[in-house]
Design a protein around this motif. Structure first.
Motif, mmCIF file in Angstrom:
data_model
loop_
_atom_site.group_PDB
_atom_site.id
_atom_site.type_symbol
_atom_site.label_atom_id
_atom_site.label_comp_id
_atom_site.label_asym_id
_atom_site.label_seq_id
_atom_site.Cartn_x
_atom_site.Cartn_y
_atom_site.Cartn_z
ATOM 1 N N GLN A 187 71.524 6.751 112.224
ATOM 2 C CA GLN A 187 71.761 5.702 111.236
ATOM 3 C C GLN A 187 73.220 5.648 110.793
ATOM 4 O OE1 GLN A 187 69.011 6.113 107.971
ATOM 5 N NE2 GLN A 187 67.244 5.498 109.202
ATOM 6 N N LEU A 188 73.960 6.711 111.049
ATOM 7 C CA LEU A 188 75.383 6.746 110.717
ATOM 8 C C LEU A 188 76.252 6.374 111.910
ATOM 9 C CD1 LEU A 188 75.502 10.066 108.626
ATOM 10 C CD2 LEU A 188 75.347 7.717 107.774
ATOM 11 N N GLY A 189 75.605 5.943 112.999
ATOM 12 C CA GLY A 189 76.354 5.581 114.188
ATOM 13 C C GLY A 189 76.792 6.768 115.011
ATOM 14 N N LEU A 190 76.155 7.925 114.804
ATOM 15 C CA LEU A 190 76.508 9.148 115.513
ATOM 16 C C LEU A 190 75.380 9.542 116.463
ATOM 17 C CD1 LEU A 190 77.894 11.050 112.397
ATOM 18 C CD2 LEU A 190 79.268 10.174 114.304
ATOM 19 N N PRO A 191 75.654 10.438 117.423
ATOM 20 C CA PRO A 191 74.598 10.905 118.322
ATOM 21 C C PRO A 191 73.457 11.568 117.542
ATOM 22 C CG PRO A 191 76.762 11.535 119.142
ATOM 23 C CD PRO A 191 76.981 11.012 117.767
ATOM 24 N N GLN A 192 72.251 11.391 118.038
ATOM 25 C CA GLN A 192 71.075 11.935 117.360
ATOM 26 C C GLN A 192 71.061 13.454 117.393
ATOM 27 O OE1 GLN A 192 68.755 10.540 115.625
ATOM 28 N NE2 GLN A 192 68.823 8.353 116.083
ATOM 29 N N GLU A 193 70.578 14.036 116.318
ATOM 30 C CA GLU A 193 70.392 15.484 116.208
ATOM 31 C C GLU A 193 69.088 15.702 115.450
ATOM 32 O OE1 GLU A 193 72.180 19.590 116.416
ATOM 33 O OE2 GLU A 193 72.158 17.751 117.579
ATOM 34 N N TYR B 293 72.763 15.155 98.438
ATOM 35 C CA TYR B 293 71.781 14.524 99.323
ATOM 36 C C TYR B 293 70.718 13.728 98.558
ATOM 37 C CZ TYR B 293 73.603 16.685 103.538
ATOM 38 O OH TYR B 293 74.407 17.023 104.601
ATOM 39 N N LEU B 294 70.688 13.870 97.247
ATOM 40 C CA LEU B 294 69.784 13.043 96.443
ATOM 41 C C LEU B 294 70.317 11.615 96.336
ATOM 42 C CD1 LEU B 294 68.959 15.565 93.563
ATOM 43 C CD2 LEU B 294 67.702 15.159 95.699
ATOM 44 N N GLN B 295 71.581 11.421 96.730
ATOM 45 C CA GLN B 295 72.203 10.101 96.750
ATOM 46 C C GLN B 295 72.725 9.839 98.168
ATOM 47 O OE1 GLN B 295 74.605 9.603 92.808
ATOM 48 N NE2 GLN B 295 74.705 11.791 93.348
ATOM 49 N N PRO B 296 71.838 9.681 99.129
ATOM 50 C CA PRO B 296 72.248 9.636 100.542
ATOM 51 C C PRO B 296 73.215 8.505 100.876
ATOM 52 C CG PRO B 296 69.953 8.952 100.278
ATOM 53 C CD PRO B 296 70.377 9.533 98.972
ATOM 54 N N GLU B 297 73.149 7.402 100.116
ATOM 55 C CA GLU B 297 74.050 6.284 100.394
ATOM 56 C C GLU B 297 75.517 6.643 100.160
ATOM 57 O OE1 GLU B 297 70.013 4.911 99.255
ATOM 58 O OE2 GLU B 297 71.536 6.169 98.282
ATOM 59 N N LEU B 298 75.772 7.697 99.395
ATOM 60 C CA LEU B 298 77.140 8.063 99.039
ATOM 61 C C LEU B 298 77.679 9.235 99.859
ATOM 62 C CD1 LEU B 298 76.850 7.881 95.123
ATOM 63 C CD2 LEU B 298 77.398 6.050 96.739
ATOM 64 N N LEU B 299 76.881 9.742 100.792
ATOM 65 C CA LEU B 299 77.270 10.957 101.510
ATOM 66 C C LEU B 299 78.541 10.782 102.324
ATOM 67 C CD1 LEU B 299 73.819 12.329 102.727
ATOM 68 C CD2 LEU B 299 75.403 13.434 101.136
ATOM 69 N N THR B 300 78.709 9.638 102.997
ATOM 70 C CA THR B 300 79.895 9.462 103.829
ATOM 71 C C THR B 300 81.155 9.299 102.982
ATOM 72 O OG1 THR B 300 79.459 7.084 103.981
ATOM 73 C CG2 THR B 300 78.625 8.479 105.753
ATOM 74 N N ARG B 301 80.996 9.137 101.700
ATOM 75 C CA ARG B 301 82.153 9.113 100.801
ATOM 76 C C ARG B 301 82.427 10.484 100.207
ATOM 77 N NH1 ARG B 301 81.446 6.430 95.018
ATOM 78 N NH2 ARG B 301 80.517 8.503 94.710
ATOM 79 N N ASP B 302 81.359 11.183 99.806
ATOM 80 C CA ASP B 302 81.508 12.410 99.019
ATOM 81 C C ASP B 302 81.480 13.694 99.832
ATOM 82 O OD1 ASP B 302 81.598 10.790 96.800
ATOM 83 O OD2 ASP B 302 79.472 11.014 96.327
ATOM 84 N N LEU B 303 80.974 13.646 101.053
ATOM 85 C CA LEU B 303 80.849 14.854 101.877
ATOM 86 C C LEU B 303 81.908 14.802 102.981
ATOM 87 C CD1 LEU B 303 78.843 17.263 101.762
ATOM 88 C CD2 LEU B 303 77.572 16.151 103.603
ATOM 89 N N PRO B 304 82.932 15.665 102.917
ATOM 90 C CA PRO B 304 84.031 15.586 103.893
ATOM 91 C C PRO B 304 83.571 15.568 105.345
ATOM 92 C CG PRO B 304 84.621 17.087 102.126
ATOM 93 C CD PRO B 304 83.184 16.707 101.893
ATOM 94 N N THR B 305 82.611 16.416 105.705
ATOM 95 C CA THR B 305 82.174 16.486 107.102
ATOM 96 C C THR B 305 81.656 15.148 107.587
ATOM 97 O OG1 THR B 305 81.642 18.842 106.932
ATOM 98 C CG2 THR B 305 80.565 17.599 108.693
ATOM 99 N N THR C 157 82.271 9.936 110.501
ATOM 100 C CA THR C 157 81.950 8.510 110.547
ATOM 101 C C THR C 157 83.180 7.611 110.477
ATOM 102 O OG1 THR C 157 81.562 8.537 108.138
ATOM 103 C CG2 THR C 157 79.641 8.828 109.586
ATOM 104 N N ARG C 158 84.373 8.176 110.475
ATOM 105 C CA ARG C 158 85.567 7.340 110.480
ATOM 106 C C ARG C 158 85.631 6.516 111.767
ATOM 107 N NH1 ARG C 158 90.265 11.220 107.898
ATOM 108 N NH2 ARG C 158 89.998 10.515 105.757
ATOM 109 N N THR C 159 86.000 5.264 111.616
ATOM 110 C CA THR C 159 86.119 4.395 112.785
ATOM 111 C C THR C 159 87.439 4.671 113.499
ATOM 112 O OG1 THR C 159 87.253 2.644 111.565
ATOM 113 C CG2 THR C 159 84.830 2.619 111.558
ATOM 114 N N PRO C 160 87.514 4.341 114.784
ATOM 115 C CA PRO C 160 88.785 4.506 115.506
ATOM 116 C C PRO C 160 89.934 3.754 114.825
ATOM 117 C CG PRO C 160 86.999 4.100 117.041
ATOM 118 C CD PRO C 160 86.430 3.899 115.671
#
Length: 475
Positions: free
Chosen positions: A271-277, A343-355, A360-363
């Motif tokens: 869902q984040l555009g990354l390979p499945q794990e 993780y209780l606010q999953p919509e904000l993870l790509t902003r708040d979680l450095p990894t 998910t940064r675009t080229p």
């Protein structure tokens, strides 16, 4: 006695005389007698070697010079060995560079908990002894859907403890295709032996079937073990048994099913555009009794081994004597709690979680960062090196999705030479100089260039501020 401009060993002051110098008194006040005296001995021993070799100048043992040298020695001795660096290698979760970077929320909570006493094992409601597992168990259960959870100091410990607690002295069935070795010679057969279990191999390296497990189960069997091969990939004529089928067999034959996920993402990477794990949620839904995974890989938190699953199995693991030796201390536990809360606010993870932000940064975003560095870096390295903007491929790292690559961008730095001769030496010199900066910059050498992948660079000013120092040291 003076011998021309050279100093002899007899010209060196004693430690006591050195410590009595007026210019050394501020050092004694600032650092105490013990450290200053030790460093004074180190300094004089070094100068004595030079004097014996005939390379020590009288100017080097004047009072002011000795004081400066002593101060520099003390500063170097007190400098921490562990330092923050800029990861421009293109590997996001880099094992040698500390794996995942903690989110700011975790750093703030960790700092607050370290500034004074905390309720690590104290129940604030009834005033009695508490359980440190309770700090994160509720969060882990809410996020994964598990009945219960416990944590230890890393995933290797989680695997070891789970096998020892649930299958010590009995047999554990595992596919030959999953007898992995990961970093530090951590081999599954050795783990089984260390846990006191008897490993039973089934299937072949590339193909294992449900019938292989069925035939191997007997009265001595305690566990079926699945190991996610996260740090390599077997392609071609392959077959493995999914957890959902093994779960039915385990339930029918009344043995435990334990799955080691290794990296253990808590979100759907697709869902984040990354390979499945595979996620712990999926493994628990498939019927696994216990799932183990890491805290400092795709989860994006501190080093920890997380164990989730059925309540009766987790209770056995938690009560096993080995658990105390492997338990998580208050520092990583505080950081883990704050990370899991995100993780209780999953919509904000790509902003708040450095990894996840870096993954998910675009080229286009990474290219913009590299573009901001191109001209300043070129100016700093001219005329010895050329700098160009280049498309690159990043990798997730730490054994996660080893085959998949992320389109990225960065700077390619090449030495200006008449031919290829000397290229390696020039690149090594540049890489060493970058590592020696106040905030070390770590890149990678490939294709006769030093590559600086900008995927994990949040703030270009941290590089720009050091370019004058870089130019000076290269000169």
């Amino acid at each position: 006695m003076v011998h021309g401009s050279k100093a002899s060993p007899q010209d060196l002051p004693s430690i006591d005389k050195l410590l009595r110098l007026p210019s050394v008194q501020p050092l004694l006040t600032a650092h105490g007698h013990t450290l200053v005296a030790i460093q004074a001995r180190v300094l004089l021993d070094s100068l004595r070697v030079q004097a014996v070799a005939g390379s020590l100048q009288l100017a080097d043992i004047q009072a002011e010079t000795l004081s400066i040298s002593l101060a520099l020695g003390i500063e170097e001795r007190l400098a921490p060995r562990m330092r923050r660096v800029l990861n421009l290698t293109g590997t996001v979760i880099h094992t040698n560079l500390g794996r995942s970077v903690l989110p700011q929320a975790a750093i703030r909570h960790l700092t607050a908990m370290m500034e004074g006493p905390n309720n690590l094992e104290y129940d604030l409601v009834d005033g009695g002894r508490g359980d440190r597992d309770s700090i994160v168990e509720g969060l882990l259960c809410d996020i994964t859907g598990a009945e219960a959870a416990t944590v230890v100091n890393n995933n290797a410990a989680a695997v070891l403890l789970s096998i020892a607690a649930l299958a010590g002295g009995r047999e554990v069935i595992v596919s030959r295709g999953e007898l992995v070795e990961i970093g530090g010679a951590f081999r599954m057969p050795d783990v089984m032996a260390s846990a006191g279990a008897i490993m039973v191999e089934v299937g072949t390296t590339n193909r294992t079937h449900l019938a292989d497990y069925e035939r191997a189960i007997n009265a001595r069997t305690a566990m079926l073990m699945k190991v996610h091969t996260s740090n390599y990939a077997v392609e071609g004529f392959t077959s493995s048994v999914p957890e959902s089928q093994l779960a039915l067999l385990a339930r029918e034959r009344q043995v435990a099913l334990v799955t080691d996920l290794g990296s253990g993402s808590l979100v759907d990477m697709g869902q984040l555009g990354l390979p499945q794990e595979p996620t712990p949620q999926q493994m628990l839904a498939a019927g696994c009794g216990v799932v183990t995974f890491s805290g400092d890989k795709l989860l994006g938190g501190p080093q920890a081994g997380l164990i989730v699953g059925e309540r009766d199995l987790i209770t056995k693991i938690r009560k096993f004597p080995m658990k105390r030796a492997l338990r998580l201390s208050k520092l990583p536990l505080a950081a883990l709690e704050a990370t899991l809360t995100l993780y209780l606010q999953p919509e904000l993870l790509t902003r708040d979680l450095p990894t996840l932000r870096w993954l998910t940064r675009t080229p286009e975003q990474v290219t913009a960062t590299a573009q901001a560095l191109l001209e300043p870096m070129s100016a700093a390295l001219t005329p010895r090196y050329t700098v160009s903007l280049q498309s690159m491929s990043s990798q997730i790292g730490s054994g996660s999705l080893p085959v998949d690559r992320l389109p990225s961008a960065g700077l390619a730095i090449s030495p200006v030479l008449a031919g290829k001769r000397g290229t390696g030496t020039a690149l090594d010199h540049l890489a060493t100089t970058l590592r020696g900066l106040p905030l070390p910059i770590i890149g990678r050498v490939a294709d006769d260039s030093l590559l600086l992948d900008c995927r994990c660079l949040d703030d270009v000013t941290e590089v720009l501020a050091q370019l004058a120092t870089l130019r000076e040291r290269l000169a």
